[in-house]
Scaffold this motif. Structure first.
Motif, PDB file in Angstrom:
ATOM      1  N   SER A  93       0.905  -1.303  -0.072  1.00  0.00           N
ATOM      2  CA  SER A  93       0.021   0.092   0.053  1.00  0.00           C
ATOM      3  C   SER A  93       0.818   1.241  -0.120  1.00  0.00           C
ATOM      4  N   GLU A  94       1.894   1.077   0.629  1.00  0.00           N
ATOM      5  CA  GLU A  94       2.943   2.377   0.686  1.00  0.00           C
ATOM      6  C   GLU A  94       3.273   2.983  -0.778  1.00  0.00           C
ATOM      7  N   ALA A  95       3.790   1.474  -1.447  1.00  0.00           N
ATOM      8  CA  ALA A  95       4.391   1.892  -2.741  1.00  0.00           C
ATOM      9  C   ALA A  95       3.229   2.032  -3.771  1.00  0.00           C
ATOM     10  N   ARG A  96       1.843   2.160  -3.605  1.00  0.00           N
ATOM     11  CA  ARG A  96       0.805   2.395  -4.729  1.00  0.00           C
ATOM     12  C   ARG A  96       1.157   3.485  -5.474  1.00  0.00           C
ATOM     13  N   THR A  97       1.688   4.613  -4.957  1.00  0.00           N
ATOM     14  CA  THR A  97       1.600   5.977  -6.011  1.00  0.00           C
ATOM     15  C   THR A  97       2.681   5.563  -7.003  1.00  0.00           C
ATOM     16  N   PRO A  98       3.781   5.314  -6.597  1.00  0.00           N
ATOM     17  CA  PRO A  98       4.947   4.960  -7.899  1.00  0.00           C
ATOM     18  C   PRO A  98       4.613   3.784  -8.448  1.00  0.00           C
ATOM     19  N   PHE A  99       3.995   2.732  -7.999  1.00  0.00           N
ATOM     20  CA  PHE A  99       3.534   1.716  -8.481  1.00  0.00           C
ATOM     21  C   PHE A  99       2.625   2.028  -9.842  1.00  0.00           C
ATOM     22  N   CYS A 100       1.470   2.772  -9.352  1.00  0.00           N
ATOM     23  CA  CYS A 100       0.651   2.986 -10.466  1.00  0.00           C
ATOM     24  C   CYS A 100       0.942   4.020 -11.326  1.00  0.00           C
ATOM     25  N   ILE A 101       1.799   5.141 -11.107  1.00  0.00           N
ATOM     26  CA  ILE A 101       2.359   5.638 -12.239  1.00  0.00           C
ATOM     27  C   ILE A 101       3.260   4.778 -13.073  1.00  0.00           C
ATOM     28  N   THR A 102       4.061   4.081 -12.693  1.00  0.00           N
ATOM     29  CA  THR A 102       4.996   3.069 -13.481  1.00  0.00           C
ATOM     30  C   THR A 102       3.915   2.224 -14.405  1.00  0.00           C
ATOM     31  N   LEU A 103       2.849   1.818 -13.751  1.00  0.00           N
ATOM     32  CA  LEU A 103       1.964   1.013 -14.506  1.00  0.00           C
ATOM     33  C   LEU A 103       1.132   1.626 -15.584  1.00  0.00           C
ATOM     34  N   VAL A 104       0.773   2.778 -15.460  1.00  0.00           N
ATOM     35  CA  VAL A 104       0.222   3.545 -16.420  1.00  0.00           C
ATOM     36  C   VAL A 104       1.083   3.995 -17.585  1.00  0.00           C
ATOM     37  N   LEU A 105       2.358   4.667 -17.061  1.00  0.00           N
ATOM     38  CA  LEU A 105       3.007   5.118 -18.030  1.00  0.00           C
ATOM     39  C   LEU A 105       3.932   4.097 -19.002  1.00  0.00           C
ATOM     40  N   MET A 106       4.236   3.052 -18.264  1.00  0.00           N
ATOM     41  CA  MET A 106       4.901   1.927 -19.018  1.00  0.00           C
ATOM     42  C   MET A 106       3.871   1.202 -20.075  1.00  0.00           C
ATOM     43  N   ASN A 107       2.587   1.163 -19.735  1.00  0.00           N
ATOM     44  CA  ASN A 107       1.677   0.653 -20.515  1.00  0.00           C
ATOM     45  C   ASN A 107       1.178   1.276 -21.582  1.00  0.00           C
ATOM     46  N   VAL A 108       1.244   2.743 -21.608  1.00  0.00           N
ATOM     47  CA  VAL A 108       0.883   3.720 -22.383  1.00  0.00           C
ATOM     48  C   VAL A 108       1.878   3.631 -23.436  1.00  0.00           C
ATOM     49  N   ALA A 109       3.091   3.592 -22.918  1.00  0.00           N
ATOM     50  CA  ALA A 109       4.262   3.690 -23.744  1.00  0.00           C
ATOM     51  C   ALA A 109       4.381   2.607 -24.763  1.00  0.00           C
ATOM     52  N   ILE A 110       3.842   1.334 -24.351  1.00  0.00           N
ATOM     53  CA  ILE A 110       3.958   0.056 -25.159  1.00  0.00           C
ATOM     54  C   ILE A 110       2.987   0.274 -25.968  1.00  0.00           C
ATOM     55  N   ALA A 111       1.659   0.818 -25.571  1.00  0.00           N
ATOM     56  CA  ALA A 111       0.534   0.957 -26.707  1.00  0.00           C
ATOM     57  C   ALA A 111       0.986   1.706 -27.696  1.00  0.00           C
ATOM     58  N   ILE A 112       1.932   2.877 -27.475  1.00  0.00           N
ATOM     59  CA  ILE A 112       2.279   3.819 -28.413  1.00  0.00           C
ATOM     60  C   ILE A 112       3.339   3.090 -29.419  1.00  0.00           C
ATOM     61  N   GLU A 113       4.080   2.252 -28.941  1.00  0.00           N
ATOM     62  CA  GLU A 113       5.104   1.340 -29.796  1.00  0.00           C
ATOM     63  C   GLU A 113       4.236   0.855 -30.973  1.00  0.00           C
TER      64      GLU A 113
END
Length: 150
Positions: free
Chosen positions: A130-150
């Motif tokens: 739970s403590e890691a939620r914010t950096p994890f969710c930011i990474t989750l969103v940005l990594m997957n959006v970057a992959i979608a753009i590829e």
């Protein structure tokens, strides 16, 4: 027949294949580096990393399906010589993937503890997750959006 194999065709294939292969490989290398860094932190941190990675992978599968469907739609439109339609299909595909990623990111952020409970009931782990939620969710969103753009 072997006459079909020409240097021009090999070069065309290589120009398409190698960037794609390295793009997919870089995703695995990137996560391996993150895992190696997490391994030096401690046992609980590695558990949080592994849980996060599994959730990222589940989301990645859906994003790749959306991107693949968009690519097929773009190819069909290009085959009909409709470059405007192909461009539109690309925009819609990336847009759908982005909306999906942001929605899932928000959902995971709100219910992070429930996602952690899929894997364990250990309170210390769930608190760290739970403590890691914010950096994890930011990474989750940005990594997957970057992959979608590829």
């Amino acid at each position: 027949s072997l006459k079909e194999i020409t240097w021009v065709r090999i070069k065309t294939f290589a120009d398409l294949y190698f960037p794609s292969a390295f793009g997919v490989a870089s995703d695995f290398w990137r996560v391996a580096v993150i895992g190696a860094m997490a391994a030096n932190l401690g046992e609980e941190e590695v558990a949080v990393f592994n849980t996060s990675y599994r959730i990222m992978w589940i989301v990645l599968i859906m994003v790749m399906a959306l991107a693949g469907a968009s690519g097929i739609n773009m190819s069909m439109r290009l085959g009909r010589m409709d470059h405007h339609g192909a461009k539109q299909a690309g925009h819609i595909g990336v847009g759908m993937a982005a909306v999906f990623c942001f929605s899932v990111g928000a959902f995971v952020w709100l219910f992070i503890r429930a996602f952690g409970e899929i894997f364990t009931n250990d309170e210390q782990f769930l608190d760290l997750f739970s403590e890691a939620r914010t950096p994890f969710c930011i990474t989750l969103v940005l990594m997957n959006v970057a992959i979608a753009i590829e």
